[in-house]
Design a protein around this motif. Structure first.
Motif, PDB file in Angstrom:
ATOM      1  N   ALA A 165       0.826  -1.201   0.000  1.00  0.00           N
ATOM      2  CA  ALA A 165       0.000   0.000   0.000  1.00  0.00           C
ATOM      3  C   ALA A 165       0.861   1.253   0.000  1.00  0.00           C
ATOM      4  CB  ALA A 165      -0.937  -0.008   1.206  1.00  0.00           C
ATOM      5  N   ASN A 166       1.925   1.241   0.793  1.00  0.00           N
ATOM      6  CA  ASN A 166       2.814   2.401   0.850  1.00  0.00           C
ATOM      7  C   ASN A 166       3.661   2.537  -0.409  1.00  0.00           C
ATOM      8  OD1 ASN A 166       2.945   4.084   3.510  1.00  0.00           O
ATOM      9  ND2 ASN A 166       2.495   1.988   4.149  1.00  0.00           N
ATOM     10  N   HIS A 167       3.920   1.432  -1.071  1.00  0.00           N
ATOM     11  CA  HIS A 167       4.622   1.472  -2.356  1.00  0.00           C
ATOM     12  C   HIS A 167       3.825   2.306  -3.353  1.00  0.00           C
ATOM     13  CE1 HIS A 167       7.002  -0.027  -5.791  1.00  0.00           C
ATOM     14  NE2 HIS A 167       5.842  -0.145  -6.418  1.00  0.00           N
ATOM     15  N   LEU A 168       2.522   2.110  -3.364  1.00  0.00           N
ATOM     16  CA  LEU A 168       1.656   2.878  -4.261  1.00  0.00           C
ATOM     17  C   LEU A 168       1.595   4.345  -3.829  1.00  0.00           C
ATOM     18  CD1 LEU A 168      -0.401   2.841  -6.622  1.00  0.00           C
ATOM     19  CD2 LEU A 168      -2.165   2.414  -4.906  1.00  0.00           C
ATOM     20  N   LEU A 169       1.478   4.574  -2.529  1.00  0.00           N
ATOM     21  CA  LEU A 169       1.390   5.947  -2.022  1.00  0.00           C
ATOM     22  C   LEU A 169       2.647   6.744  -2.367  1.00  0.00           C
ATOM     23  CD1 LEU A 169      -0.196   8.021  -0.359  1.00  0.00           C
ATOM     24  CD2 LEU A 169       0.949   7.127   1.680  1.00  0.00           C
ATOM     25  N   LYS A 199       4.600  -0.891 -15.153  1.00  0.00           N
ATOM     26  CA  LYS A 199       5.053   0.433 -14.723  1.00  0.00           C
ATOM     27  C   LYS A 199       3.874   1.392 -14.591  1.00  0.00           C
ATOM     28  CE  LYS A 199       9.656   0.078 -14.719  1.00  0.00           C
ATOM     29  NZ  LYS A 199      10.482   0.774 -15.706  1.00  0.00           N
ATOM     30  N   ARG A 200       3.951   2.250 -13.604  1.00  0.00           N
ATOM     31  CA  ARG A 200       3.006   3.360 -13.455  1.00  0.00           C
ATOM     32  C   ARG A 200       3.799   4.539 -12.934  1.00  0.00           C
ATOM     33  NH1 ARG A 200      -2.231   4.571 -13.401  1.00  0.00           N
ATOM     34  NH2 ARG A 200      -2.926   2.424 -13.689  1.00  0.00           N
ATOM     35  N   VAL A 246       2.346  -2.358  -8.147  1.00  0.00           N
ATOM     36  CA  VAL A 246       2.244  -3.324  -7.049  1.00  0.00           C
ATOM     37  C   VAL A 246       2.227  -4.735  -7.613  1.00  0.00           C
ATOM     38  CG1 VAL A 246       0.780  -4.164  -5.168  1.00  0.00           C
ATOM     39  CG2 VAL A 246       1.043  -1.695  -5.541  1.00  0.00           C
ATOM     40  N   LYS A 247       1.525  -4.906  -8.713  1.00  0.00           N
ATOM     41  CA  LYS A 247       1.441  -6.211  -9.381  1.00  0.00           C
ATOM     42  C   LYS A 247       2.818  -6.713  -9.819  1.00  0.00           C
ATOM     43  CE  LYS A 247       1.067  -7.796 -13.901  1.00  0.00           C
ATOM     44  NZ  LYS A 247       2.347  -7.739 -14.565  1.00  0.00           N
ATOM     45  N   ALA A 248       3.648  -5.801 -10.325  1.00  0.00           N
ATOM     46  CA  ALA A 248       4.981  -6.183 -10.795  1.00  0.00           C
ATOM     47  C   ALA A 248       5.942  -6.397  -9.623  1.00  0.00           C
ATOM     48  CB  ALA A 248       5.533  -5.110 -11.736  1.00  0.00           C
ATOM     49  N   GLN A 249       5.819  -5.575  -8.591  1.00  0.00           N
ATOM     50  CA  GLN A 249       6.709  -5.674  -7.424  1.00  0.00           C
ATOM     51  C   GLN A 249       6.417  -6.937  -6.620  1.00  0.00           C
ATOM     52  OE1 GLN A 249       9.076  -3.379  -6.741  1.00  0.00           O
ATOM     53  NE2 GLN A 249       9.802  -4.282  -4.832  1.00  0.00           N
ATOM     54  N   TRP A 250       5.128  -7.308  -6.544  1.00  0.00           N
ATOM     55  CA  TRP A 250       4.735  -8.513  -5.826  1.00  0.00           C
ATOM     56  C   TRP A 250       4.085  -9.502  -6.824  1.00  0.00           C
ATOM     57  CZ3 TRP A 250       4.837  -3.747  -3.490  1.00  0.00           C
ATOM     58  CH2 TRP A 250       5.565  -3.665  -2.304  1.00  0.00           C
TER      59      TRP A 250
END
Length: 321
Positions: free
Chosen positions: A36-40, A92-93, A99-103
């Protein structure tokens, strides 16, 4: 006037919104907290919170109340982005890993669900039933818009009406209710709330149309993804639809669309759309919505926040990234 100038004037309040967002998504669950914080931390325009705060000035402005609404709407937007990246298989965004790519997809879907639930928790602090009804209805319509987009993937026979209905539900509604809820949470009168909604809806429509233009005209550095990404994924937007039916290269484009080797020709198709009259037509359509937004604004009280909303509409019409 650039959006960054408006943000600078509102810097203190926006920083408080960021803190509210961080508080809302912080959890003891390790992976969920990280995702969640990765996105934030990836950031964003935070334009929905800006609309909430500015709209609140047309009633009884109370920042402590408005920041809850602003954070909730931004969280809903963030949740949809996580889900979109799974659907689009996007790595990428804004130039950073999704998040999908990181996890993975499972973590991404539950992260989106978690952020969405936290948004609803924030809104429970308000007793006004119209706030809840407005938000619930918008969420339903947004989901319908996402389903319609999936249904229309690679559908070159879709109409302008279908496209406009889709972007209304996908983008414009959340911006419209950002303005409306800012007014409702501040106890603005009914006429003012209605005008705020009209402004937000028309600005939201223009925002998405300009986004669809930039998908063809922007650079990889500006977009954080290759030009024509929507088309490559099967999401056919107004510049491509216009080019298919009215551009000088329409017959060539029509042959490509019917070809069994669509993906192999995608670079050329993107180039045809980029150079077509579809870009200018889309700009004119966006400008039509901007003029409607300005008309709604002129019926609001003449306070400095009205001028700021006017500046934002001009920024949206002219933005290049």
């Amino acid at each position: 006037m650039k959006l960054v100038d408006i943000y600078y004037r509102m810097k203190k309040d926006i920083n408080e919104i960021e803190k509210e967002l961080s508080r809302a998504i912080t959890t003891d669950q390790g992976i969920l907290n990280q995702s969640a914080n990765h996105l934030l931390k990836a950031g964003g325009k935070r334009i929905r919170p800006v609309f909430v705060l500015l709209s609140g000035h047309f009633g009884e402005y109370d920042f402590d109340k408005l920041k809850k609404v602003a954070a909730a709407l931004e969280l809903i937007h963030m949740a949809t982005l996580v889900h979109d990246d799974v659907i689009d298989d996007a790595d990428k965004r804004r130039g950073k890993l999704t998040v999908k790519a990181q996890w993975d997809n499972k973590i991404a879907m539950y992260t989106g669900d978690y952020i969405f639930a936290e948004a609803l928790m924030l809104i429970t602090e308000f007793e006004n039933p119209e706030i809840h009804q407005t938000l619930s209805n918008a969420i339903v319509r947004m989901c319908e818009g996402e389903i319609e987009q999936i249904k229309d993937f690679n559908n070159w026979n879709q109409s302008l009406k279908q496209y406009l209905r889709r972007i209304k539900r996908k983008t414009a509604l959340l911006i419209a209710i950002s303005c409306k809820l800012g007014g409702l949470a501040s106890n603005a009168d009914l006429k003012t709330v209605r005008r705020l909604y009209q402004y937000g809806y028309n600005v939201g429509m223009a925002f998405q149309i300009v986004d669809d233009i930039l998908d063809f005209t922007g650079t990889t550095e500006q977009l954080g993804k290759p030009a024509g990404s929507d088309l490559r994924q099967g999401n056919i937007t107004i510049p491509a639809l216009y080019a298919l039916h009215y551009s000088n290269d329409k017959e060539k484009l029509q042959r490509m669309v019917k070809s069994d080797h669509l993906q192999e020709q995608m670079d050329e198709m993107v180039d045809i759309v980029r150079k077509s009259e579809g870009i200018d037509y889309s700009k004119e359509l966006a400008q039509t919505y901007i003029q409607k937004a300005k008309k709604a604004l002129m019926e609001l009280p003449n306070i400095k926040e009205r001028k700021t909303l006017l500046e934002i509409s001009d920024f949206i019409a002219d933005r290049t990234y």
